[in-house]
Scaffold this active site. Structure first.
Site, PDB file in Angstrom:
ATOM      1  N   ARG A   1       0.848  -1.207   0.000  1.00 54.53           N
ATOM      2  CA  ARG A   1       0.000   0.000   0.000  1.00 54.53           C
ATOM      3  C   ARG A   1       0.878   1.249   0.000  1.00 54.53           C
ATOM      4  O   ARG A   1       0.629   2.198  -0.723  1.00 54.53           O
ATOM      5  CB  ARG A   1      -0.920  -0.015   1.217  1.00 54.53           C
TER       6      ARG A   1
ATOM      7  N   LEU B 246      -1.017   6.491   8.709  1.00 52.41           N
ATOM      8  CA  LEU B 246      -2.003   5.438   8.958  1.00 52.41           C
ATOM      9  C   LEU B 246      -1.759   4.241   8.039  1.00 52.41           C
ATOM     10  O   LEU B 246      -2.548   3.962   7.136  1.00 52.41           O
ATOM     11  CB  LEU B 246      -3.426   5.978   8.723  1.00 52.41           C
ATOM     12  N   PRO B 247      -0.670   3.520   8.237  1.00 56.90           N
ATOM     13  CA  PRO B 247      -0.405   2.384   7.355  1.00 56.90           C
ATOM     14  C   PRO B 247      -1.482   1.300   7.494  1.00 56.90           C
ATOM     15  O   PRO B 247      -1.946   1.007   8.600  1.00 56.90           O
ATOM     16  CB  PRO B 247       0.967   1.880   7.813  1.00 56.90           C
ATOM     17  N   HIS B 248      -1.873   0.770   6.341  1.00 60.86           N
ATOM     18  CA  HIS B 248      -2.872  -0.293   6.279  1.00 60.86           C
ATOM     19  C   HIS B 248      -2.658  -1.067   4.988  1.00 60.86           C
ATOM     20  O   HIS B 248      -1.936  -0.623   4.115  1.00 60.86           O
ATOM     21  CB  HIS B 248      -4.289   0.283   6.345  1.00 60.86           C
ATOM     22  N   GLY B 249      -3.291  -2.206   4.875  1.00 57.86           N
ATOM     23  CA  GLY B 249      -3.080  -3.077   3.724  1.00 57.86           C
ATOM     24  C   GLY B 249      -3.831  -2.638   2.487  1.00 57.86           C
ATOM     25  O   GLY B 249      -4.766  -1.836   2.554  1.00 57.86           O
TER      26      GLY B 249
END
Length: 154
Positions: free
Chosen positions: A57, A71-74
């Site tokens: 991402r 806001l790291p997310h997949g």
């Protein structure tokens, strides 16, 4: 704050106290993403493969949103590796480089179904003002936990 469609007694806690890391040392962005992803994995929110999806991402769309927050997310296709919604918080009092921007608060997100948007909404509500991020730098893990679980916002 996070009811996400389940009865209160069934609801798993979105942010567990063990998923809050204070006084983190600056590091390479990819390593920070791995660390916050590992917290989500170790707490049973995601399969381990979700961490790679978080890194993927970041390559296509940087997750720093301004105000010293990332806001790291997949990626979308990784949603199937989410076992339950959860977040993990890392606090960097001295900041850490996030593609040229100094980030002080990294919140890893694993949102199943529609939970992802609700999680983002609560984060935005709690951290709307840049002063909110500065204030969190002095919070204890318990205070951060209370803030994100709806017991107190700022």
């Amino acid at each position: 704050m996070f009811g996400y469609g389940k009865k209160k007694e069934e609801k798993a806690e979105l942010l567990e106290l063990k998923n809050i890391r204070l006084n983190c040392r600056p590091g390479e962005k990819d390593e920070v993403i791995r660390q916050v992803g590992q917290l989500l994995y170790q707490s049973g929110c995601v399969d381990e493969s979700y961490i790679d999806a978080m890194l993927k991402r970041e390559l296509s769309f940087p997750t720093n949103i301004g105000n010293g927050i990332a806001l790291p997310h997949g990626v979308e296709e990784a949603k199937k590796t989410i076992k339950r919604s959860g977040i993990a918080v890392m606090v960097f009092p001295d900041g850490t480089d996030w593609g040229g921007e100094k980030v002080k608060l990294v919140i890893g997100i694993a949102g199943s179904g529609e939970d992802h948007l609700e999680i983002l909404s609560v984060i935005a509500e709690c951290l709307a003002d840049p002063a909110d991020v500065d204030r969190i730098m002095g919070y204890s893990a318990e205070e951060i936990h209370a803030m994100f679980t709806g017991k107190r916002c700022s």
